[in-house]
Structure formats: structure tokens, C-alpha cells
Design a protein around this motif. Sequence first.
Motif, short mmCIF file in Angstrom:
data_model
loop_
_atom_site.label_atom_id
_atom_site.label_comp_id
_atom_site.label_asym_id
_atom_site.label_seq_id
_atom_site.Cartn_x
_atom_site.Cartn_y
_atom_site.Cartn_z
N ASN A 1 -2.57 18.89 32.26
CA ASN A 1 -3.89 19.88 32.05
C ASN A 1 -4.93 19.07 32.83
O ASN A 1 -5.61 19.82 33.37
CB ASN A 1 -4.07 20.07 30.56
CG ASN A 1 -2.85 21.05 30.08
OD1 ASN A 1 -2.16 21.43 30.97
ND2 ASN A 1 -3.06 21.12 28.94
N LYS B 1 -4.34 19.37 36.61
CA LYS B 1 -4.45 20.70 36.97
C LYS B 1 -5.84 21.18 37.11
O LYS B 1 -6.25 21.93 37.99
CB LYS B 1 -3.50 21.70 36.12
CG LYS B 1 -3.36 23.14 36.59
CD LYS B 1 -2.21 23.68 35.84
CE LYS B 1 -1.87 25.00 36.55
NZ LYS B 1 -0.55 25.71 36.04
N ALA B 2 -6.82 20.69 36.03
CA ALA B 2 -8.19 21.40 36.03
C ALA B 2 -8.82 20.46 37.13
O ALA B 2 -9.70 21.15 37.85
CB ALA B 2 -8.67 21.02 34.68
N GLN C 1 -7.53 19.44 40.21
CA GLN C 1 -7.06 20.22 41.41
C GLN C 1 -7.82 21.37 41.44
O GLN C 1 -8.18 21.79 42.79
CB GLN C 1 -5.45 20.42 41.25
CG GLN C 1 -4.75 19.10 41.47
CD GLN C 1 -3.39 19.14 41.53
OE1 GLN C 1 -2.60 20.52 41.05
NE2 GLN C 1 -2.58 18.40 41.76
N THR C 2 -7.96 22.41 40.37
CA THR C 2 -8.52 23.29 40.27
C THR C 2 -10.07 23.30 40.92
O THR C 2 -10.58 24.15 41.55
CB THR C 2 -8.48 24.40 39.08
OG1 THR C 2 -7.04 24.43 38.82
CG2 THR C 2 -9.22 25.64 38.95
N MET D 1 -10.29 22.68 44.36
CA MET D 1 -10.08 23.68 45.42
C MET D 1 -11.34 24.71 45.28
O MET D 1 -11.69 25.23 46.29
CB MET D 1 -8.70 24.52 44.66
CG MET D 1 -8.43 25.69 45.48
SD MET D 1 -7.96 25.33 47.19
CE MET D 1 -6.37 25.23 46.82
N CYS D 2 -11.85 24.87 44.10
CA CYS D 2 -13.11 25.59 44.08
C CYS D 2 -14.32 24.98 44.93
O CYS D 2 -15.00 25.65 45.81
CB CYS D 2 -13.70 25.55 42.86
SG CYS D 2 -12.63 26.82 41.64
#
Length: 98
Positions: free
Chosen positions: A6, A9-10, A12-13, A16-17
Motif C-alpha cells: 500500500n 502504491k501511494a 506511485q500515485t 504520478m500526481c
Amino acid sequence: MNRRYNGRKANQTGKMCVTLIVLAMIGVMSVQIVKLYKKDQQFIAQEAVLQKQKEAELVRQKEIEEYEAYTQTQEFIEDTAKSKLGLVYKDEIIFKEK
């Protein structure tokens, strides 16, 4: 292990933002740069036109100064008296067309 997943993933998010925000800023800045370049080209063209007008007005100013000097001469006074008032010297002969 689930916690690590998790977190990645956070992470990577978030990346990306940030990447999307940076790309959006680059896009907006590119558009602004193009607009400013076009406006600069318009101002350069306008400056050239105004420079030509300035040169024409300087030539006109010189002509006016020369005419002003001419109007203060005896020749101008004689020409005006002859053409507008019809005056002539006593010994002068005038030929008129029929």
C-alpha cells in the motif's frame, strides 16, 4: 507485506500526481511563451512602421522649416504680390494669354 504494498502504491500515485502537475505547468507555460512571442513580433512590426512615420515627419519638418525661411525672403513677398495682388514693377512688361 500488505502495508509495504500500500505504501508503494501511494508513493506511485503521489509521483504520478506530481508528474501530471509538472506537465500541466509546462503546457501552460509553453502556451504563454508562444503568446508572448507573437505579441513581441507584433510590437516589432509596429515599431518599424512608427520608425518610418517618424522619418517621414522629420523630412516634413525640414520642408516646413525651409518654407518658413523662404516666406521671410524678398522673393516670396514679390511672388505673393504678383500672383495674389497682381502688382508689378513700373518697368515690368506682362504678357497675357488669350
